[in-house]
Each structure stands twice: as C-alpha cells, then as structure tokens.
Design a protein around this motif. Structure first.
Motif, short mmCIF file in Angstrom:
data_model
loop_
_atom_site.label_atom_id
_atom_site.label_comp_id
_atom_site.label_asym_id
_atom_site.label_seq_id
_atom_site.Cartn_x
_atom_site.Cartn_y
_atom_site.Cartn_z
N GLN A 19 -10.92 0.31 22.65
CA GLN A 19 -12.32 -0.13 22.69
C GLN A 19 -13.14 0.60 21.63
OE1 GLN A 19 -13.21 0.59 26.90
NE2 GLN A 19 -13.56 -1.61 27.10
N LEU A 20 -12.92 1.90 21.48
CA LEU A 20 -13.65 2.68 20.48
C LEU A 20 -13.35 2.18 19.07
CD1 LEU A 20 -13.18 6.24 21.99
CD2 LEU A 20 -15.31 4.94 21.89
N GLN A 21 -12.10 1.80 18.84
CA GLN A 21 -11.72 1.27 17.54
C GLN A 21 -12.35 -0.11 17.30
OE1 GLN A 21 -7.59 0.22 17.02
NE2 GLN A 21 -7.69 0.59 14.81
N LEU A 65 -16.38 2.86 16.39
CA LEU A 65 -16.74 4.27 16.49
C LEU A 65 -15.64 5.20 15.99
CD1 LEU A 65 -18.61 4.39 19.92
CD2 LEU A 65 -19.57 4.63 17.63
N VAL A 92 -24.57 6.81 20.60
CA VAL A 92 -23.30 6.63 21.31
C VAL A 92 -23.56 6.42 22.79
CG1 VAL A 92 -21.12 7.75 21.94
CG2 VAL A 92 -21.95 7.89 19.59
N TYR A 98 -24.10 2.31 22.67
CA TYR A 98 -22.71 1.89 22.85
C TYR A 98 -22.20 2.01 24.29
CZ TYR A 98 -22.38 1.76 17.77
OH TYR A 98 -22.57 1.45 16.45
N TYR A 146 -14.53 9.46 23.67
CA TYR A 146 -15.21 9.71 22.40
C TYR A 146 -15.73 11.15 22.34
CZ TYR A 146 -18.32 9.25 18.43
OH TYR A 146 -18.94 9.43 17.21
N ILE A 170 -19.19 -0.29 26.32
CA ILE A 170 -17.79 0.13 26.45
C ILE A 170 -17.48 0.94 27.70
CG2 ILE A 170 -17.33 -0.02 23.98
CD1 ILE A 170 -17.68 2.98 23.77
N TYR A 176 -7.22 10.47 14.67
CA TYR A 176 -8.44 9.74 14.98
C TYR A 176 -9.56 10.26 14.10
CZ TYR A 176 -5.58 8.78 19.04
OH TYR A 176 -4.54 8.41 19.85
N SER A 205 -14.61 5.31 28.02
CA SER A 205 -14.56 5.28 26.55
C SER A 205 -15.52 6.31 25.96
CB SER A 205 -14.89 3.89 26.01
OG SER A 205 -13.90 2.97 26.41
N ILE A 206 -16.68 6.47 26.58
CA ILE A 206 -17.64 7.47 26.11
C ILE A 206 -17.07 8.88 26.33
CG2 ILE A 206 -19.92 8.49 26.57
CD1 ILE A 206 -19.94 5.87 24.92
N THR A 221 -22.01 5.86 13.14
CA THR A 221 -22.45 4.81 14.06
C THR A 221 -23.21 3.76 13.27
OG1 THR A 221 -24.46 6.01 14.63
CG2 THR A 221 -22.58 6.31 16.08
#
Length: 129
Positions: free
Chosen positions: A78-80, A84, A25, A29, A41, A33, A97, A37-38, A102
C-alpha cells in the motif's frame, strides 16, 4: 492525576532519539491506507539513514509492531502504491526501502480547525494564520 504535575518531564528532542515524518502522512494519507500502513511507515522512518533508506526484513518489522508478516507485506505494498516508499530488490529475499517525498499540497496537510474544535488556530503550526 493532574496533567499539570510539575514533576512530569516533557519529551526532549535529543539528536538520535527522534525521527521526522511529514504531517501529511497522518493528516492526508492515513485515511486512505489505514493505521497499520502508517505504523509500518513510521517504523521505516525510524530506521532510515541520511539517504532515507533502510532494509529491515518484513519479519523484523512484524515482530516489533506485533502483527503478522503478511500484514506487513500488505502495508508495504500500500505504501508503494500510494507513493510514500520505493522498494528496491537487493536479491530474491531482501529489499531496501526508500522513503519518498510526499506528494501532498500544503493545504491538505494543515490541521483543519472545523474538525478539531478543541485546537485553536494558533496551535496548528500554521504560521500564516
């Protein structure tokens, strides 16, 4: 101040006080992103139950991360898109959610020593070295 202070406690991995996130992640990732976004997450991961689901409102996430609800909404999208998380609509205003597996190969999530000259290969958690 010395980092070798004997009075300094190291973190402890007490059950219920930590959560798990794959290294990929961050290492694979995050460059795609971005940091917000991290952060979103990680926040979702910290709330996830055994089925890897949680249902905080975007306002709740925003207030805890110190950003706007619009920014959280953008990060969740963005995660979608990157795969992720899965968003399951509960009703018009509420979502659940789910954190997904991954889709990153192992070699893409290893620490690369050519970019981290200060990290020895033995400290990368790569047991094949």
């Amino acid at each position: 101040m010395s980092s070798n202070n004997k009075n300094t406690e190291l973190r402890r991995m007490i059950p219920g006080e930590w959560y798990w996130v794959s290294k990929s992640v961050i290492q694979y990732y995050a460059p795609q992103i971005g940091f917000l976004s991290i952060a979103v997450y990680h926040f979702l991961a910290s709330l996830a139950n055994k089925k890897q689901s949680c249902f905080p409102s975007q306002s709740y996430i925003a207030s805890h991360l110190g950003c706007s609800r619009t920014s959280v909404n953008r990060a969740i999208k963005q995660l979608q898109i990157i795969g992720l998380i899965r968003i399951i609509k509960r009703d018009r205003f509420h979502c659940r959610y789910q954190l997904l597996q991954t889709r990153c190969t192992t070699d893409k999530s290893k620490m690369c020593c050519r970019f981290n000259n200060d990290v020895s290969p033995m400290d990368t958690n790569n047991k094949h070295i």
